[in-house]
Design a protein around this motif. Structure first.
Motif, PDB file in Angstrom:
ATOM      1  N   ARG A   1       0.830  -1.211   0.000  1.00  0.00           N
ATOM      2  CA  ARG A   1       0.000   0.000   0.000  1.00  0.00           C
ATOM      3  C   ARG A   1       0.859   1.254   0.000  1.00  0.00           C
ATOM      4  O   ARG A   1       0.496   2.263  -0.599  1.00  0.00           O
ATOM      5  CB  ARG A   1      -0.922   0.014   1.216  1.00  0.00           C
ATOM      6  N   ALA A   2       2.012   1.157   0.631  1.00  0.00           N
ATOM      7  CA  ALA A   2       2.917   2.311   0.645  1.00  0.00           C
ATOM      8  C   ALA A   2       3.298   2.715  -0.770  1.00  0.00           C
ATOM      9  O   ALA A   2       3.602   3.867  -1.037  1.00  0.00           O
ATOM     10  CB  ALA A   2       4.168   1.982   1.452  1.00  0.00           C
ATOM     11  N   ALA A   3       3.272   1.739  -1.672  1.00  0.00           N
ATOM     12  CA  ALA A   3       3.649   2.050  -3.054  1.00  0.00           C
ATOM     13  C   ALA A   3       2.442   2.434  -3.896  1.00  0.00           C
ATOM     14  O   ALA A   3       2.577   3.160  -4.875  1.00  0.00           O
ATOM     15  CB  ALA A   3       4.340   0.849  -3.684  1.00  0.00           C
ATOM     16  N   LEU A   4       1.273   1.955  -3.531  1.00  0.00           N
ATOM     17  CA  LEU A   4       0.133   2.091  -4.443  1.00  0.00           C
ATOM     18  C   LEU A   4      -1.001   2.960  -3.925  1.00  0.00           C
ATOM     19  O   LEU A   4      -1.767   3.507  -4.706  1.00  0.00           O
ATOM     20  CB  LEU A   4      -0.436   0.691  -4.763  1.00  0.00           C
ATOM     21  N   ASP A   5      -1.121   3.074  -2.608  1.00  0.00           N
ATOM     22  CA  ASP A   5      -2.284   3.763  -2.048  1.00  0.00           C
ATOM     23  C   ASP A   5      -2.230   5.257  -2.326  1.00  0.00           C
ATOM     24  O   ASP A   5      -1.164   5.864  -2.326  1.00  0.00           O
ATOM     25  CB  ASP A   5      -2.330   3.535  -0.530  1.00  0.00           C
ATOM     26  N   GLU A   6      -3.395   5.851  -2.547  1.00  0.00           N
ATOM     27  CA  GLU A   6      -3.452   7.288  -2.812  1.00  0.00           C
ATOM     28  C   GLU A   6      -3.646   8.105  -1.539  1.00  0.00           C
ATOM     29  O   GLU A   6      -3.606   9.328  -1.580  1.00  0.00           O
ATOM     30  CB  GLU A   6      -4.595   7.611  -3.784  1.00  0.00           C
ATOM     31  N   ALA A   7      -3.898   7.449  -0.421  1.00  0.00           N
ATOM     32  CA  ALA A   7      -4.155   8.183   0.822  1.00  0.00           C
ATOM     33  C   ALA A   7      -2.977   9.092   1.151  1.00  0.00           C
ATOM     34  O   ALA A   7      -1.821   8.705   0.999  1.00  0.00           O
ATOM     35  CB  ALA A   7      -4.393   7.205   1.971  1.00  0.00           C
ATOM     36  N   GLU A   8      -3.278  10.310   1.601  1.00  0.00           N
ATOM     37  CA  GLU A   8      -2.227  11.308   1.705  1.00  0.00           C
ATOM     38  C   GLU A   8      -1.159  10.937   2.740  1.00  0.00           C
ATOM     39  O   GLU A   8       0.023  11.135   2.497  1.00  0.00           O
ATOM     40  CB  GLU A   8      -2.822  12.665   2.046  1.00  0.00           C
ATOM     41  N   ASP A   9      -1.587  10.407   3.879  1.00  0.00           N
ATOM     42  CA  ASP A   9      -0.605  10.084   4.913  1.00  0.00           C
ATOM     43  C   ASP A   9       0.384   9.037   4.439  1.00  0.00           C
ATOM     44  O   ASP A   9       1.573   9.113   4.714  1.00  0.00           O
ATOM     45  CB  ASP A   9      -1.310   9.583   6.177  1.00  0.00           C
ATOM     46  N   VAL A  10      -0.136   8.051   3.722  1.00  0.00           N
ATOM     47  CA  VAL A  10       0.731   6.987   3.220  1.00  0.00           C
ATOM     48  C   VAL A  10       1.670   7.552   2.171  1.00  0.00           C
ATOM     49  O   VAL A  10       2.869   7.278   2.161  1.00  0.00           O
ATOM     50  CB  VAL A  10      -0.129   5.870   2.592  1.00  0.00           C
ATOM     51  N   GLU A  11       1.109   8.386   1.318  1.00  0.00           N
ATOM     52  CA  GLU A  11       1.894   8.942   0.235  1.00  0.00           C
ATOM     53  C   GLU A  11       3.017   9.830   0.756  1.00  0.00           C
ATOM     54  O   GLU A  11       4.107   9.850   0.202  1.00  0.00           O
ATOM     55  CB  GLU A  11       0.962   9.771  -0.656  1.00  0.00           C
ATOM     56  N   ALA A  12       2.724  10.553   1.836  1.00  0.00           N
ATOM     57  CA  ALA A  12       3.719  11.488   2.356  1.00  0.00           C
ATOM     58  C   ALA A  12       4.856  10.769   3.060  1.00  0.00           C
ATOM     59  O   ALA A  12       5.944  11.308   3.196  1.00  0.00           O
ATOM     60  CB  ALA A  12       3.053  12.472   3.318  1.00  0.00           C
ATOM     61  N   ALA A  13       4.596   9.544   3.502  1.00  0.00           N
ATOM     62  CA  ALA A  13       5.595   8.854   4.314  1.00  0.00           C
ATOM     63  C   ALA A  13       6.720   8.263   3.466  1.00  0.00           C
ATOM     64  O   ALA A  13       7.796   8.017   3.979  1.00  0.00           O
ATOM     65  CB  ALA A  13       4.927   7.753   5.129  1.00  0.00           C
ATOM     66  N   VAL A  14       6.466   8.018   2.194  1.00  0.00           N
ATOM     67  CA  VAL A  14       7.473   7.361   1.369  1.00  0.00           C
ATOM     68  C   VAL A  14       7.754   8.180   0.114  1.00  0.00           C
ATOM     69  O   VAL A  14       6.965   9.037  -0.259  1.00  0.00           O
ATOM     70  CB  VAL A  14       7.010   5.944   0.935  1.00  0.00           C
ATOM     71  N   SER A  15       8.894   7.899  -0.508  1.00  0.00           N
ATOM     72  CA  SER A  15       9.183   8.461  -1.827  1.00  0.00           C
ATOM     73  C   SER A  15       9.030   7.328  -2.829  1.00  0.00           C
ATOM     74  O   SER A  15       9.834   6.416  -2.845  1.00  0.00           O
ATOM     75  CB  SER A  15      10.600   8.995  -1.881  1.00  0.00           C
ATOM     76  N   ARG A  16       7.994   7.420  -3.628  1.00  0.00           N
ATOM     77  CA  ARG A  16       7.770   6.345  -4.599  1.00  0.00           C
ATOM     78  C   ARG A  16       8.504   6.628  -5.891  1.00  0.00           C
ATOM     79  O   ARG A  16       8.629   7.772  -6.285  1.00  0.00           O
ATOM     80  CB  ARG A  16       6.285   6.278  -4.949  1.00  0.00           C
ATOM     81  N   PHE A  17       8.903   5.548  -6.526  1.00  0.00           N
ATOM     82  CA  PHE A  17       9.507   5.732  -7.840  1.00  0.00           C
ATOM     83  C   PHE A  17       8.442   6.230  -8.803  1.00  0.00           C
ATOM     84  O   PHE A  17       8.606   7.230  -9.476  1.00  0.00           O
ATOM     85  CB  PHE A  17      10.108   4.420  -8.335  1.00  0.00           C
ATOM     86  N   VAL A  18       7.335   5.530  -8.852  1.00  0.00           N
ATOM     87  CA  VAL A  18       6.197   5.986  -9.643  1.00  0.00           C
ATOM     88  C   VAL A  18       4.963   5.298  -9.086  1.00  0.00           C
ATOM     89  O   VAL A  18       5.015   4.141  -8.691  1.00  0.00           O
ATOM     90  CB  VAL A  18       6.416   5.702 -11.148  1.00  0.00           C
ATOM     91  N   GLY A  19       3.863   6.004  -9.004  1.00  0.00           N
ATOM     92  CA  GLY A  19       2.659   5.425  -8.438  1.00  0.00           C
ATOM     93  C   GLY A  19       1.809   4.766  -9.511  1.00  0.00           C
ATOM     94  O   GLY A  19       2.294   4.408 -10.574  1.00  0.00           O
ATOM     95  N   THR A  20       0.544   4.595  -9.201  1.00  0.00           N
ATOM     96  CA  THR A  20      -0.369   4.056 -10.203  1.00  0.00           C
ATOM     97  C   THR A  20      -0.763   5.169 -11.166  1.00  0.00           C
ATOM     98  O   THR A  20      -0.782   6.333 -10.808  1.00  0.00           O
ATOM     99  CB  THR A  20      -1.645   3.519  -9.545  1.00  0.00           C
ATOM    100  N   VAL A  21      -1.038   4.784 -12.373  1.00  0.00           N
ATOM    101  CA  VAL A  21      -1.504   5.759 -13.354  1.00  0.00           C
ATOM    102  C   VAL A  21      -2.774   5.218 -13.999  1.00  0.00           C
ATOM    103  O   VAL A  21      -3.054   4.017 -13.944  1.00  0.00           O
ATOM    104  CB  VAL A  21      -0.449   6.030 -14.446  1.00  0.00           C
ATOM    105  N   SER A  22      -3.529   6.104 -14.615  1.00  0.00           N
ATOM    106  CA  SER A  22      -4.723   5.643 -15.317  1.00  0.00           C
ATOM    107  C   SER A  22      -4.275   4.919 -16.593  1.00  0.00           C
ATOM    108  O   SER A  22      -3.180   5.135 -17.088  1.00  0.00           O
ATOM    109  CB  SER A  22      -5.606   6.838 -15.658  1.00  0.00           C
ATOM    110  N   PRO A  23      -5.138   4.033 -17.116  1.00  0.00           N
ATOM    111  CA  PRO A  23      -4.755   3.289 -18.325  1.00  0.00           C
ATOM    112  C   PRO A  23      -4.374   4.198 -19.492  1.00  0.00           C
ATOM    113  O   PRO A  23      -3.446   3.893 -20.244  1.00  0.00           O
ATOM    114  CB  PRO A  23      -6.019   2.491 -18.650  1.00  0.00           C
TER     115      PRO A  23
END
Lengths: 136, 314
Positions: free
Chosen positions: A78-100
């Motif tokens: 979830r740390a890599a994929l979730d859109e929730a702000e708290d989760v997103e702020a806690a990690v630096s993702r390489f790239v998240g999910t994108v729309s098709p």
């Protein structure tokens, strides 16, 4: 914060025993044969971290894992994929999910791009002579 | 006094500008070529705006105590120390002082709260990763047993770079190295700390367009900074390929209009795959210069009383 090997193998032992385990059982079951007191120390530490809970049975304690392994794996994903702000702020993702559509646009951008990075020598772009001219 | 109010007030302008101007700055083309300059500009705007908003209140509050602001600040400081409190301040000045104090407290409280939440989340994540992920010693990373591709870094003093099995399967060796380099750049640059004030600001002032836009604009800039480090080592093409491979199409139900984050990924790939247009540098320089000028006003407001005490003492 890095979990020690013993902590981890105790957690794995607890996951394989949904009915709970006594410290004695764990000490005998683990390959490293830790002393019961060592196991108890680690169990207390794991309890403090919220990973283990215990129930009193007679004069001993039965220990349980509070969450299952899959749940924890899901949480790390979830740390890599979730859109929730708290989760997103806690990690630096390489790239998240994108729309098709965006996924398609990304592939498109890569297809249209020159095969080789401009810094490479022309010799390396044998399959795309056009590209050499483009960067002049 | 007027001069000091103007110096501080000017710095407030960018922060109180409307959402459209902020968004225009955020999407300016040069920012993706000079992410460092763009980040510096956002930071300068934020610091200048914060200091100015607090400083204006102080300047107004001490106006009746002395002819010039630094001296007034000293008088107020001295009489508070001496236990005479706010003697000589009219109701308007007390309100101004209260504004400064409230604003400062509000900002600090939100910063602390955000920091506590984020570090709590990070601690929990590091724990989970240690529990279920396997060490990949050759790359100094952790691998989650999950088939979906994922790569991230849990920042902190002991940063964890985390990959999934899906990512390992998807990427070839150079791409993998580029991804790891990107994540290490985040960890080494402490990009989490750079982002924190913007998160806090957006939470403290959710109605302020600047805060909202800045909070959205800064993360892509940090990504670009990390991209730049990875591309310098492994080349544009390798990094662009890694990005495209790792961009997971959202599953069912997650459709709808492309989110801002989506567009940011597209920008990142485009800046790696397109030849850089010349002549965008002066805009970056200009933005930094304007930000520096704006910053100088409120900084002077706070430095002047201190300088008077330390340099021209007696």
């Amino acid at each position: 914060m890095r979990l020690g090997n013993l902590e981890r193998s105790i957690m794995e032992a607890l996951w394989s025993r949904p009915g709970g385990a006594l410290a004695q059982d764990l000490s005998q079951e683990l390959d490293s044969r830790p002393a019961v007191t060592t196991v108890l120390t680690v169990l207390v530490r794991l309890t403090r971290k919220g990973l283990v809970r215990r129930e009193r049975v007679g004069r001993a304690h039965l220990y349980f894992a509070t969450g299952d392994r899959d749940g924890y794996v899901a949480e790390t994903m979830r740390a890599a994929l979730d859109e929730a702000e708290d989760v997103e702020a806690a990690v630096s993702r390489f790239v998240g999910t994108v729309s098709p559509e965006v996924a398609e646009a990304l592939r498109e951008a890569l297809r249209e791009a020159p095969r080789e990075a401009p810094r490479k020598t022309p010799r390396e772009t044998l399959d795309g002579r056009r590209d050499v001219g483009e960067h002049r | 006094m007027i001069m000091w109010v103007v110096a501080a007030g000017l710095a407030l302008l960018p922060v109180v500008m409307n959402g459209r101007s902020a968004a225009r700055f955020a999407s300016a083309r040069w920012t993706s070529h000079h992410p460092r300059a763009a980040l510096l500009t956002w930071q300068a705007m934020g610091v200048a705006g914060g200091l100015a908003a607090v400083g204006v209140g102080l300047v107004v509050a001490v106006a009746p105590l002395a002819a010039v602001f630094p001296h007034g600040a000293h008088v107020l400081g001295r009489q508070i120390v001496a236990g005479r409190g706010l003697d000589g301040l009219g109701p308007a000045q007390v309100v101004a002082l209260a504004w400064s104090a409230t604003l400062l407290t509000w900002l600090l409280a939100h910063t602390v709260r955000t920091a506590v939440r984020v570090t709590g989340e990070q601690r929990r994540l590091r724990l989970m990763v240690g529990l279920v992920a396997d060490r990949l010693d050759e790359h100094d990373a952790y691998v989650i047993p999950d088939p979906r591709p994922a790569a991230y870094c849990v920042p902190g003093r002991r940063a964890h770079v985390v990959l999934s099995r899906g990512a390992l399967r998807l990427l070839d060796e150079p791409q993998l190295r580029a991804v790891l380099e990107h994540e290490r750049a985040h960890a080494a640059g402490r990009h989490d700390l750079a982002l924190l004030p913007f998160l806090a600001c957006a939470r403290a002032f959710p109605w302020l367009p600047w805060a909202r836009v800045a909070r959205q604009a800064v993360p892509p800039l940090l990504e670009m900074l990390a991209d730049d480090r990875a591309r310098r080592r492994y080349g544009d093409r390798v990094l662009a390929e890694a990005l495209v491979r790792m961009a997971v199409p959202a599953g069912e139900g997650a459709g709808g209009a492309p989110a801002l984050a989506d567009v940011a990924v597209l920008h990142r790939v485009e800046r790696l795959t397109r030849v850089r247009p010349p002549g965008s540098r002066w805009r970056a320089v200009a933005a930094c210069a304007v930000a520096a000028v704006l910053l100088s006003g409120p900084v002077a407001v706070f430095l002047a009383p201190l300088l008077c005490v330390t340099v021209w003492r007696g």
